[in-house]
Design a protein around this motif. Structure first.
Motif, short mmCIF file in Angstrom:
data_model
loop_
_atom_site.label_atom_id
_atom_site.label_comp_id
_atom_site.label_asym_id
_atom_site.label_seq_id
_atom_site.Cartn_x
_atom_site.Cartn_y
_atom_site.Cartn_z
N ASP A 82 0.84 -1.19 0.00
CA ASP A 82 0.00 0.00 0.00
C ASP A 82 0.88 1.25 0.00
OD1 ASP A 82 -1.47 2.29 1.57
OD2 ASP A 82 -3.04 0.94 0.86
N PRO A 83 0.78 2.12 -1.02
CA PRO A 83 1.69 3.27 -1.10
C PRO A 83 1.51 4.27 0.03
CG PRO A 83 -0.03 3.43 -2.78
CD PRO A 83 -0.14 2.06 -2.17
N TYR A 84 0.27 4.50 0.44
CA TYR A 84 0.04 5.44 1.54
C TYR A 84 0.66 4.92 2.83
CZ TYR A 84 -2.52 8.38 4.86
OH TYR A 84 -2.86 9.25 5.87
N ASP A 85 0.48 3.63 3.11
CA ASP A 85 1.08 3.04 4.30
C ASP A 85 2.60 3.09 4.23
OD1 ASP A 85 -1.28 2.54 5.57
OD2 ASP A 85 -1.38 0.42 5.02
N TRP A 86 3.16 2.82 3.04
CA TRP A 86 4.62 2.89 2.90
C TRP A 86 5.12 4.29 3.24
CZ3 TRP A 86 7.43 3.49 -2.38
CH2 TRP A 86 8.81 3.54 -2.17
N GLY A 87 4.42 5.32 2.74
CA GLY A 87 4.83 6.68 3.06
C GLY A 87 4.76 6.96 4.55
N ARG A 88 3.69 6.48 5.19
CA ARG A 88 3.56 6.69 6.64
C ARG A 88 4.68 5.99 7.41
NH1 ARG A 88 -1.44 5.21 9.51
NH2 ARG A 88 -1.53 3.33 8.21
N HIS A 195 4.69 -10.83 4.06
CA HIS A 195 3.82 -9.98 3.23
C HIS A 195 4.38 -9.87 1.82
CE1 HIS A 195 1.45 -6.55 1.89
NE2 HIS A 195 2.56 -5.86 1.71
N LYS A 196 5.68 -9.65 1.70
CA LYS A 196 6.29 -9.51 0.38
C LYS A 196 6.16 -10.79 -0.43
CE LYS A 196 10.56 -8.31 -2.02
NZ LYS A 196 11.98 -7.91 -1.89
N ALA A 197 6.31 -11.94 0.24
CA ALA A 197 6.28 -13.22 -0.46
C ALA A 197 4.88 -13.68 -0.82
CB ALA A 197 6.97 -14.29 0.39
N THR A 198 3.89 -13.36 0.02
CA THR A 198 2.56 -13.94 -0.14
C THR A 198 1.46 -12.93 -0.42
OG1 THR A 198 1.96 -13.78 2.21
CG2 THR A 198 3.23 -15.72 1.52
N GLY A 199 1.69 -11.66 -0.11
CA GLY A 199 0.64 -10.66 -0.24
C GLY A 199 -0.26 -10.55 0.97
N GLU A 200 -0.07 -11.43 1.96
CA GLU A 200 -0.86 -11.33 3.19
C GLU A 200 -0.61 -9.97 3.86
OE1 GLU A 200 -0.89 -15.06 5.76
OE2 GLU A 200 0.78 -15.49 4.40
N VAL A 201 -1.66 -9.38 4.39
CA VAL A 201 -1.55 -8.07 5.04
C VAL A 201 -1.63 -8.27 6.55
CG1 VAL A 201 -2.59 -5.79 5.32
CG2 VAL A 201 -2.53 -6.89 3.06
N PHE A 202 -0.73 -7.61 7.28
CA PHE A 202 -0.67 -7.74 8.73
C PHE A 202 -0.89 -6.36 9.36
CE2 PHE A 202 1.92 -11.14 6.93
CZ PHE A 202 1.33 -12.25 7.52
N PRO A 203 -2.15 -6.04 9.69
CA PRO A 203 -2.45 -4.71 10.25
C PRO A 203 -1.67 -4.42 11.52
CG PRO A 203 -4.47 -5.86 9.61
CD PRO A 203 -3.36 -6.85 9.51
N GLN A 204 -1.38 -5.47 12.33
CA GLN A 204 -0.63 -5.24 13.56
C GLN A 204 0.79 -4.75 13.28
OE1 GLN A 204 -1.44 -8.13 12.22
NE2 GLN A 204 -0.26 -9.89 12.96
N ALA A 205 1.37 -5.20 12.18
CA ALA A 205 2.71 -4.73 11.82
C ALA A 205 2.65 -3.29 11.32
CB ALA A 205 3.33 -5.64 10.76
N VAL A 206 1.65 -2.98 10.48
CA VAL A 206 1.50 -1.61 9.98
C VAL A 206 1.25 -0.64 11.14
CG1 VAL A 206 0.09 -0.09 8.54
CG2 VAL A 206 0.69 -2.38 7.72
N ALA A 207 0.42 -1.05 12.09
CA ALA A 207 0.14 -0.19 13.25
C ALA A 207 1.41 0.07 14.05
CB ALA A 207 -0.93 -0.83 14.13
N ALA A 208 2.23 -0.96 14.24
CA ALA A 208 3.47 -0.79 14.99
C ALA A 208 4.43 0.14 14.26
CB ALA A 208 4.13 -2.15 15.24
N MET A 209 4.54 -0.04 12.94
CA MET A 209 5.50 0.75 12.17
C MET A 209 5.10 2.21 12.03
SD MET A 209 6.80 -1.82 9.14
CE MET A 209 5.17 -2.42 8.64
N THR A 210 3.80 2.49 12.04
CA THR A 210 3.35 3.88 11.88
C THR A 210 3.19 4.61 13.21
OG1 THR A 210 1.05 3.12 11.78
CG2 THR A 210 2.20 3.44 9.68
N ALA A 211 3.36 3.89 14.32
CA ALA A 211 3.29 4.54 15.64
C ALA A 211 4.55 5.35 15.88
CB ALA A 211 3.12 3.48 16.73
N LEU A 212 4.39 6.61 16.23
CA LEU A 212 5.54 7.48 16.50
C LEU A 212 6.18 7.13 17.85
CD1 LEU A 212 4.05 10.92 15.41
CD2 LEU A 212 5.75 9.55 14.17
N ASN A 213 7.49 7.34 17.93
CA ASN A 213 8.21 7.14 19.19
C ASN A 213 8.30 8.41 20.02
OD1 ASN A 213 8.82 4.36 19.06
ND2 ASN A 213 10.48 4.75 17.61
N ALA A 214 7.44 9.39 19.71
CA ALA A 214 7.49 10.68 20.41
C ALA A 214 7.21 10.53 21.90
CB ALA A 214 6.48 11.64 19.78
#
Length: 338
Positions: A82-88, A195-214
């Motif tokens: 997802d391009p928007y998620d990648w940017g985030r 995800h890269k190999a299978t296309g499976e989406v893992f919302p828990q990983a996206v949520a972790a990666m987009t969470a700020l460390n502020a």
């Protein structure tokens, strides 16, 4: 528009694309970039507080009195489709380097490489939109940037921040007797590889990666912490090794206390482990006493993270204590896994 698998355009993914840590250290050895050349004019009150010596997460330069400027850059190939998620994700990852030294990001510029004859420009716009939205959430202005026509899509940011020179988080401030706290669970790397190999989406990983460390950074400073790093491409073990080595201490890691995202252990069991993770493990193994820790657990501890959490020498409210720092016995391991 037909959905595009962005990760298929990347040889690697996320921070697993980093040059292996051992090779990187050999490449920059002796390049004391924080030291001005002989004959340079005096710099007044400008002092490089954190430079290249211990490979901290960002550079910090005192500009006057109690003000310092923080500078960092981070970019990588697609880690999700997802391009928007990648940017985030890329923006959160770049901003994290400022938080990792105790700073506050104030301005960023985009870095974009795009195969304009291969991928629609609308996708690039979505990537930039994702980065803008996360920067806005951080209170960080985005002012343009630089783009090139590239065979492989890449995106990230160069970020400028501010910090108090007397309240920094740095690698060489680790001391014996301090607990080790981790502010995000591990497993991002193996889930992204799946995800890269299978296309499976893992919302828990996206949520972790987009969470700020502020918040984690501010809580660490408020708790009196002085040593920290963020856990990204070199994995927990790699970044822990750098922190313990810089502080001249040994890190004792309680493997059973380390938190993981749902699905991470299954991904390792099924073989979704990146080359970067294997390289991380090979780098730290000579300096680590693994005891009876098995190969799957070692791989998880070395898993190349993208936009991971902070690893703090000290207790941080809401974080998980995963070990402690003790005095180094020489010769002896830099990391002990129990």
């Amino acid at each position: 528009m037909t959905p595009v698998r962005l990760t298929r355009y990347a040889r690697g993914g996320g921070c697993a694309c980093k040059i292996p840590p051992g090779e990187l250290e050999e490449m920059v050895a002796g390049l004391a970039l924080g030291t001005p050349p002989a004959g340079s004019p005096p710099a007044g009150d400008e002092t490089m507080i954190i430079g290249l010596d211990d490979a901290d997460d960002a550079a910090v330069l005192r500009i006057e009195g109690d003000r310092a400027v923080v500078s960092t850059v981070d970019f990588f190939a697609p880690v999700v489709d997802d391009p928007y998620d990648w940017g985030r994700i890329a923006a959160a990852n770049a901003l994290s380097d400022v938080y990792a030294v105790g700073g506050r990001p104030v301005m960023a510029v985009n870095l974009l490489g795009w195969p304009r004859d291969t991928l629609p420009m609308e996708l690039a716009r979505e990537v930039l939109r994702g980065g803008r939205d996360v920067a806005a959430r951080a209170g960080c202005a985005v002012a343009g940037g630089h783009s090139i026509d590239d065979a492989e899509p890449k995106y990230g940011m160069a970020v400028t921040g501010l910090a108090d020179p007397a309240r920094l988080l740095r690698l060489d401030a680790a001391r014996p007797g301090l607990p080790l706290s981790l502010t995000k669970p591990l497993g991002i790397g193996v889930l992204n590889t799946r995800h890269k190999a299978t296309g499976e989406v893992f919302p828990q990983a996206v949520a972790a990666m987009t969470a700020l460390n502020a918040d984690a950074s501010q809580l660490a400073l408020d708790a009196g912490a002085r040593a920290a790093t963020d856990v990204t491409g070199f994995g927990l073990l790699g970044h822990l090794y750098k922190l313990a080595r810089a502080g001249g201490v040994t890190a004792v890691l309680d493997a059973a206390a380390v938190p993981y995202l749902d699905g991470a252990r299954d991904a390792v069991r099924d073989g979704f482990v990146s080359g970067g993770t294997h390289r991380n493990l090979g780098w730290v193994a000579p300096h680590t006493d693994f005891g009876r820790t098995g190969e799957p657990e070692r791989l998880l501890l070395a898993d190349a993270q993208t936009s991971g959490g902070l690893l703090v020498a000290g207790e941080v409210p809401g974080a998980t204590v995963i070990g402690e720092l003790i005095a180094r016995t020489v010769p002896g391991p830099v990391i002990i896994v129990r």
